[in-house]
Write a protein that holds these residues in place. Structure first.
Motif, PDB file in Angstrom:
ATOM      1  N   THR A   1     -53.766  53.767  35.115  1.00  0.00           N
ATOM      2  CA  THR A   1     -53.968  53.831  33.681  1.00  0.00           C
ATOM      3  C   THR A   1     -51.878  52.777  33.495  1.00  0.00           C
ATOM      4  N   PRO A   2     -52.106  52.191  33.720  1.00  0.00           N
ATOM      5  CA  PRO A   2     -50.000  51.929  33.953  1.00  0.00           C
ATOM      6  C   PRO A   2     -49.623  51.648  33.099  1.00  0.00           C
ATOM      7  N   TRP A   3     -48.378  51.673  32.508  1.00  0.00           N
ATOM      8  CA  TRP A   3     -47.145  52.196  31.196  1.00  0.00           C
ATOM      9  C   TRP A   3     -45.972  51.930  32.369  1.00  0.00           C
ATOM     10  N   ARG A   4     -45.502  49.845  31.475  1.00  0.00           N
ATOM     11  CA  ARG A   4     -44.542  49.620  32.461  1.00  0.00           C
ATOM     12  C   ARG A   4     -43.216  50.915  31.390  1.00  0.00           C
ATOM     13  N   LEU A   5     -41.908  51.217  32.762  1.00  0.00           N
ATOM     14  CA  LEU A   5     -41.139  52.412  31.238  1.00  0.00           C
ATOM     15  C   LEU A   5     -39.978  50.909  31.015  1.00  0.00           C
ATOM     16  N   ARG A   6     -39.428  51.717  29.594  1.00  0.00           N
ATOM     17  CA  ARG A   6     -38.476  50.417  29.195  1.00  0.00           C
ATOM     18  C   ARG A   6     -37.881  51.718  28.223  1.00  0.00           C
ATOM     19  N   GLU A   7     -37.035  51.399  28.139  1.00  0.00           N
ATOM     20  CA  GLU A   7     -35.452  51.903  27.272  1.00  0.00           C
ATOM     21  C   GLU A   7     -34.961  51.345  25.684  1.00  0.00           C
ATOM     22  N   VAL A   8     -35.118  52.168  24.812  1.00  0.00           N
ATOM     23  CA  VAL A   8     -34.422  50.731  23.754  1.00  0.00           C
ATOM     24  C   VAL A   8     -33.437  51.800  23.542  1.00  0.00           C
ATOM     25  N   ARG A   9     -31.695  50.820  23.452  1.00  0.00           N
ATOM     26  CA  ARG A   9     -31.179  51.575  23.002  1.00  0.00           C
ATOM     27  C   ARG A   9     -30.005  51.637  21.976  1.00  0.00           C
ATOM     28  N   ALA A  10     -30.793  51.739  20.579  1.00  0.00           N
ATOM     29  CA  ALA A  10     -29.994  51.255  19.340  1.00  0.00           C
ATOM     30  C   ALA A  10     -28.483  52.111  18.821  1.00  0.00           C
ATOM     31  N   ALA A  11     -27.763  51.399  18.148  1.00  0.00           N
ATOM     32  CA  ALA A  11     -26.069  50.898  18.341  1.00  0.00           C
ATOM     33  C   ALA A  11     -26.401  51.617  16.979  1.00  0.00           C
ATOM     34  N   GLN A  12     -27.178  51.074  15.930  1.00  0.00           N
ATOM     35  CA  GLN A  12     -27.360  52.419  15.048  1.00  0.00           C
ATOM     36  C   GLN A  12     -28.699  52.417  14.721  1.00  0.00           C
ATOM     37  N   TRP A  13     -28.647  54.060  13.747  1.00  0.00           N
ATOM     38  CA  TRP A  13     -30.166  54.354  13.878  1.00  0.00           C
ATOM     39  C   TRP A  13     -30.777  54.929  12.653  1.00  0.00           C
ATOM     40  N   ASN A  14     -29.520  53.749  11.429  1.00  0.00           N
ATOM     41  CA  ASN A  14     -29.646  53.596  10.389  1.00  0.00           C
ATOM     42  C   ASN A  14     -29.363  52.615   9.365  1.00  0.00           C
ATOM     43  N   ALA A  15     -29.782  52.039   8.623  1.00  0.00           N
ATOM     44  CA  ALA A  15     -29.348  50.999   7.364  1.00  0.00           C
ATOM     45  C   ALA A  15     -29.789  51.435   5.936  1.00  0.00           C
ATOM     46  N   GLY A  16     -28.549  52.272   4.872  1.00  0.00           N
ATOM     47  CA  GLY A  16     -29.000  52.790   4.155  1.00  0.00           C
ATOM     48  C   GLY A  16     -29.831  53.896   4.329  1.00  0.00           C
ATOM     49  N   ARG A  17     -31.048  53.769   2.986  1.00  0.00           N
ATOM     50  CA  ARG A  17     -31.460  55.253   3.152  1.00  0.00           C
ATOM     51  C   ARG A  17     -32.482  54.458   4.374  1.00  0.00           C
ATOM     52  N   MET A  18     -32.689  53.430   5.098  1.00  0.00           N
ATOM     53  CA  MET A  18     -33.721  53.225   6.070  1.00  0.00           C
ATOM     54  C   MET A  18     -33.289  54.165   7.051  1.00  0.00           C
ATOM     55  N   VAL A  19     -34.393  55.210   8.502  1.00  0.00           N
ATOM     56  CA  VAL A  19     -33.830  55.721   9.723  1.00  0.00           C
ATOM     57  C   VAL A  19     -34.913  55.717  10.454  1.00  0.00           C
ATOM     58  N   MET A  20     -34.151  54.989  11.478  1.00  0.00           N
ATOM     59  CA  MET A  20     -35.118  55.463  12.752  1.00  0.00           C
ATOM     60  C   MET A  20     -35.294  56.375  13.118  1.00  0.00           C
ATOM     61  N   ILE A  21     -36.501  57.489  14.302  1.00  0.00           N
ATOM     62  CA  ILE A  21     -36.032  58.782  15.201  1.00  0.00           C
ATOM     63  C   ILE A  21     -37.300  57.738  16.114  1.00  0.00           C
ATOM     64  N   GLY A  22     -37.336  59.490  17.119  1.00  0.00           N
ATOM     65  CA  GLY A  22     -37.908  59.391  18.317  1.00  0.00           C
ATOM     66  C   GLY A  22     -37.667  57.811  18.880  1.00  0.00           C
ATOM     67  N   ASP A  23     -38.914  57.417  19.592  1.00  0.00           N
ATOM     68  CA  ASP A  23     -38.926  56.242  20.591  1.00  0.00           C
ATOM     69  C   ASP A  23     -38.377  55.190  19.778  1.00  0.00           C
ATOM     70  N   ALA A  24     -38.768  54.785  18.150  1.00  0.00           N
ATOM     71  CA  ALA A  24     -37.739  53.359  18.012  1.00  0.00           C
ATOM     72  C   ALA A  24     -36.135  52.888  18.288  1.00  0.00           C
ATOM     73  N   ALA A  25     -36.045  54.687  18.163  1.00  0.00           N
ATOM     74  CA  ALA A  25     -34.564  54.215  18.408  1.00  0.00           C
ATOM     75  C   ALA A  25     -34.092  54.414  19.797  1.00  0.00           C
ATOM     76  N   HIS A  26     -35.270  55.873  20.101  1.00  0.00           N
ATOM     77  CA  HIS A  26     -33.871  55.191  21.695  1.00  0.00           C
ATOM     78  C   HIS A  26     -35.382  56.129  22.571  1.00  0.00           C
ATOM     79  N   ALA A  27     -36.254  55.075  23.135  1.00  0.00           N
ATOM     80  CA  ALA A  27     -37.200  55.665  23.865  1.00  0.00           C
ATOM     81  C   ALA A  27     -36.237  55.384  25.002  1.00  0.00           C
ATOM     82  N   MET A  28     -36.782  56.155  25.395  1.00  0.00           N
ATOM     83  CA  MET A  28     -36.571  56.774  27.434  1.00  0.00           C
ATOM     84  C   MET A  28     -37.531  56.963  28.576  1.00  0.00           C
ATOM     85  N   ALA A  29     -36.812  56.638  29.705  1.00  0.00           N
ATOM     86  CA  ALA A  29     -37.342  57.105  30.837  1.00  0.00           C
ATOM     87  C   ALA A  29     -37.974  58.174  30.917  1.00  0.00           C
ATOM     88  N   PRO A  30     -39.634  58.491  31.344  1.00  0.00           N
ATOM     89  CA  PRO A  30     -39.688  60.200  30.949  1.00  0.00           C
ATOM     90  C   PRO A  30     -39.215  61.154  31.851  1.00  0.00           C
TER      91      PRO A  30
END
Ligand code: FAD
Length: 350
Positions: free
Chosen positions: A230-259
């Motif tokens: 099964t192929p999984w194309r490797l991509r990354e996410v580099r969010a400059a900010q992880w929160n906006a007010g009382r919303m916050v991102m964690i895990g791959d949503a904020a910082h997906a990285m190569a394995p």
């Protein structure tokens, strides 16, 4: 699920929206390093995970072309003693099952499975935690500029029967096969009789075998056992900010990285624990936004360091030509304990 558990154990009332109807036997293997296991120990689920997982003896760095072991880094014997938690490998579905059961047994967690969470607008929660993975829909409400970026490589995954694999690969440990422009990682998935294989190569390759031509006979034989990639194309996410007010991102949503440092999931697990710590302090809604900002700044530094480690691993694993020749000479000269102890900053975390 780890965030839900950590927050609920701190006395918060948590609702988990999961778009999947159920958690089937999803995904493949996952390495759970001591920094992740430290968190899971605090949350009271380490024993249940350990019962379904397995503690590899070592990580073998293998010359994929010639077949020799260049170094063998000790794991089982040293991790528990050094970091107070084991280094485990497991099937993802087993990790999920334990976390889901723990959430089910914890007052304060409400599961809403089969529910897509579209937007934080209109939801009456003090905090919205976007833990919705690399394709996060909520990310655009926090950092609209952050998007997944292709890394030019694909991770192909499959599993083979552990008895068949045992004559070709060390099923008591983790094996990393290194070669020009590609590498592969193999380990038994916990208590299951299956060996997980991840083969990383150029994204332009349409069948993984093409990227591993000319590798050692042992490796080729292992590859011959493998099917159903099964192929999984490797991509990354580099969010400059992880929160906006009382919303916050964690895990791959904020910082997906190569394995390549096997840390994406561990970072998500660490995020969960430190998010709960951040939310234990504020006395009111204004304080929450400030705490989330502090949390994001604190985590961003560590996550970036881990991302760089992954990139460094990829460069070393995928060396070719004269560089690979140098690697084959230098690696066996370095004391294995020293190589693994260099990662104390990581495994001793979060
Ligand atoms: C080949 C490979 C090998 C890896 N090996 C390791 C390893 O050995 N160790 C390690 O620590 N990490 C590893 N990782 C990384 C790890 O898989 C990820 O970092 C980890 O799964 C991220 O967890 P997450 O919870 O942030 O996101 P995900 O695991 O992607 O979970 C997101 C969840 O959100 C749900 N969802 C999405 N959108 C919505 C919505 N709008 N509403 C409701 N629900 C939604 C999804 O259904 C999913 O259940 C590896 C990754 C790859 C590609």
């Amino acid at each position: 699920l780890t965030a839900a558990l950590a927050l609920a154990l701190d006395g918060h009332s948590v609702t988990v929206f999961e778009k999947a109807e159920g958690f089937d036997d999803i995904g493949a293997g996952i390495q759970l390093s001591p920094n992740a296991m430290n968190v899971l120990t605090q949350l009271g689920v380490a024993e249940a995970i350990a019962a379904r997982a397995f503690a590899p003896q070592s990580i073998r760095l293998i010359d994929g072309l010639r077949g020799g072991v260049l170094s063998e880094l000790p794991l089982a014997a040293t991790m528990q003693a050094r970091h107070g938690a084991p280094y485990l490998v497991a099937h993802r579905a087993d990790l999920h099952a334990v976390l889901l059961a723990a959430c089910g047994a914890t007052a304060g967690v409400t599961m809403r499975q089969g529910r897509v969470f579209e937007s934080a607008g209109g939801e009456a929660f003090d905090v919205v935690v976007a833990a919705d993975g690399i394709n996060s829909a909520l990310r655009r409400e926090i950092d609209p500029t952050a998007k997944p970026v292709a890394l030019g490589q694909t991770a192909w995954r499959t599993a083979i029967d552990a008895r068949d694999a045992a004559r070709l690969v060390d099923t008591a440990g983790v094996s990393v096969f290194m070669g020009p422009g590609a590498h592969a990682v193999a380990y038994r998935m916990g208590a299951r009789d299956a060996v997980n294989i991840v083969a990383v190569c150029d994204a332009a390759v349409s069948a993984p075998k093409d990227a591993f031509k000319g590798w050692s006979r042992g490796f080729a034989a292992l590859f011959d056992l493998a099917a159903g990639w099964t192929p999984w194309r490797l991509r990354e996410v580099r969010a400059a900010q992880w929160n906006a007010g009382r919303m916050v991102m964690i895990g791959d949503a904020a910082h997906a990285m190569a394995p390549h440092a096997a840390q994406g999931g561990a970072m998500a697990i660490e995020d969960a624990s430190l998010l709960a710590a951040a939310l234990a302090r504020p006395a009111n809604r204004d304080g929450i936004a400030a705490s989330l900002k502090e949390f994001s700044a604190l985590r961003a530094n560590r996550v970036e360091r881990v991302r760089r480690l992954g990139e460094q691993n990829r460069r070393i694993y995928q060396m070719g030509g004269i560089m690979a020749f140098g690697r084959a000479i230098v690696t066996p000269l370095m004391p294995p304990a020293r190589l693994i102890n260099r990662l104390d900053w990581l495994y001793g975390g979060p």
